[in-house]
Design a protein around this motif. Structure first.
Motif, short mmCIF file in Angstrom:
data_model
loop_
_atom_site.label_atom_id
_atom_site.label_comp_id
_atom_site.label_asym_id
_atom_site.label_seq_id
_atom_site.Cartn_x
_atom_site.Cartn_y
_atom_site.Cartn_z
N MET A 100 0.82 -1.21 0.00
CA MET A 100 0.00 0.00 0.00
C MET A 100 0.86 1.26 0.00
O MET A 100 0.54 2.25 -0.68
CB MET A 100 -0.93 -0.02 1.22
N VAL A 101 1.96 1.23 0.74
CA VAL A 101 2.87 2.38 0.77
C VAL A 101 3.49 2.59 -0.60
O VAL A 101 3.63 3.72 -1.09
CB VAL A 101 3.96 2.18 1.83
N ILE A 102 3.89 1.51 -1.27
CA ILE A 102 4.47 1.61 -2.61
C ILE A 102 3.48 2.25 -3.57
O ILE A 102 3.83 3.15 -4.35
CB ILE A 102 4.89 0.21 -3.12
N ALA A 103 2.22 1.81 -3.51
CA ALA A 103 1.20 2.37 -4.40
C ALA A 103 1.00 3.86 -4.12
O ALA A 103 0.89 4.68 -5.05
CB ALA A 103 -0.11 1.61 -4.21
N ARG A 104 0.94 4.23 -2.85
CA ARG A 104 0.74 5.64 -2.50
C ARG A 104 1.95 6.48 -2.90
O ARG A 104 1.79 7.61 -3.40
CB ARG A 104 0.49 5.76 -1.00
N TYR A 105 3.15 5.94 -2.71
CA TYR A 105 4.36 6.67 -3.08
C TYR A 105 4.36 7.00 -4.58
O TYR A 105 4.65 8.13 -4.98
CB TYR A 105 5.59 5.83 -2.72
#
Length: 317
Positions: A100-105
């Motif tokens: 999820m962090v990768i997608a948001r980044y």
């Protein structure tokens, strides 16, 4: 599932991929195999974003298949994602949260990111061989250290080290064959070898880097290598500068070794001594010199001319 354009973050492991879509709370899992990945990619619209961290070799299959399926692919530096997660105040770490962090980044930074492109040609083969050589070097050092106080294993250790030596010779032979297979590459490596402190491995590694990436200037090459200092200032306070370490650790180590050799030369020795006299520690001075050498390599590569010591010897970094 209806095909939709998405920004997808993927946490990659050896056996499994954990997938999260930006703005969605649910996540899913996909086996890290060609068939499973291809089937999953078929649920995405062409042009969707698929992002992952660089994880050695385990992310390569996903990156290659996603690119071939017409997706926009990003392979991210793990340190960037780590610091981003800290800035978000992440209180835990799971595969799902990482995805999820990768997608948001990527959703927030995709305009500043470079699209991943499949590795091509001799430059990638050179890089792969050099990376394997570094792995062998580290393993050999570990072996020597672990057996140095074991005299009963001395003979067996020497035989094993001879086998390592033969493997190094084979890798070096393949590197030479690849370099000589392309005339322009061979000329470029020969020019880089004229740089004080550069041996065969440093020359080939920099040639592979500079032929693979069309950097607009030397600053871009330095930033890619991770040798650029990361500022940490606030108001009037000037914090310590630390390396961004964004790129290949093997590249930085190679340039550091080149800097060590150059620091003992008549050409760059005065520069190194001047840095030490200004209060820089040994490692700091060598890192600055390594950064300088990469700038020199960029200039030599772009100019098509051999290294001219008179242009660089007395210049400060």
């Amino acid at each position: 599932m209806q095909a939709t354009r998405r920004i997808v973050g993927v946490d990659v492991a050896k056996e499994e991929l954990v997938v999260a879509v930006h703005t969605e709370t649910r996540s899913g899992k996909v086996a890290n195999s060609a068939q499973a990945i291809s089937t999953w990619l078929g649920t995405l619209e062409r042009g969707s974003v698929v992002a992952m961290e660089a994880t050695g070799k385990y992310h390569r299959l996903l990156a290659e298949l996603a690119h071939a399926a017409g997706m926009r692919v990003f392979v991210l530096n793990a340190r960037d994602v780590h610091f981003y997660a800290k800035a978000l105040g992440a209180r835990g770490k799971t595969d799902r949260l990482d995805a999820m962090v990768i997608a948001r980044y990527v959703a927030e930074h995709q305009d500043q990111l470079l699209d991943w492109q499949p590795p091509q040609g001799v430059a990638q083969q050179l890089q792969d061989l050099l990376n394997r050589r570094w792995v062998l070097t580290r393993q050999l050092v570990t072996l020597k250290l672990s057996l140095r106080d074991m005299p009963t294993l001395l003979v067996a250790s020497e035989r094993l080290q001879q086998e390592f030596g033969r493997m190094f010779e084979e890798i070096d032979r393949q590197l030479e064959d690849l370099v000589s297979s392309q005339d322009e590459l061979a000329k470029g490596v020969a020019r880089l070898r004229t740089i004080t402190g550069f041996g065969a491995q440093a020359s080939i590694r920099c040639a592979a880097l500079l032929s693979k990436h069309a950097f607009s200037n030397a600053d871009a090459a330095v930033a890619y290598s991770g040798l650029d200092p990361r500022p940490s200032d606030s108001g009037k306070k000037k914090g310590l500068r630390r390396l961004s370490k964004r790129g290949s650790g093997d590249l930085r180590r190679q340039l550091y070794l080149a800097a060590f050799a150059a620091s003992h030369s008549k050409v760059f020795g005065p520069t190194y001594k001047a840095l030490r006299a200004r209060g820089f520690a040994t490692t700091e001075a060598l890192v600055i010199l390594a950064r300088k050498l990469l700038r020199v390599a960029f200039a030599v590569w772009k100019s098509g001319e051999a290294f001219d010591a008179s242009k660089f010897a007395l210049k400060t970094p």
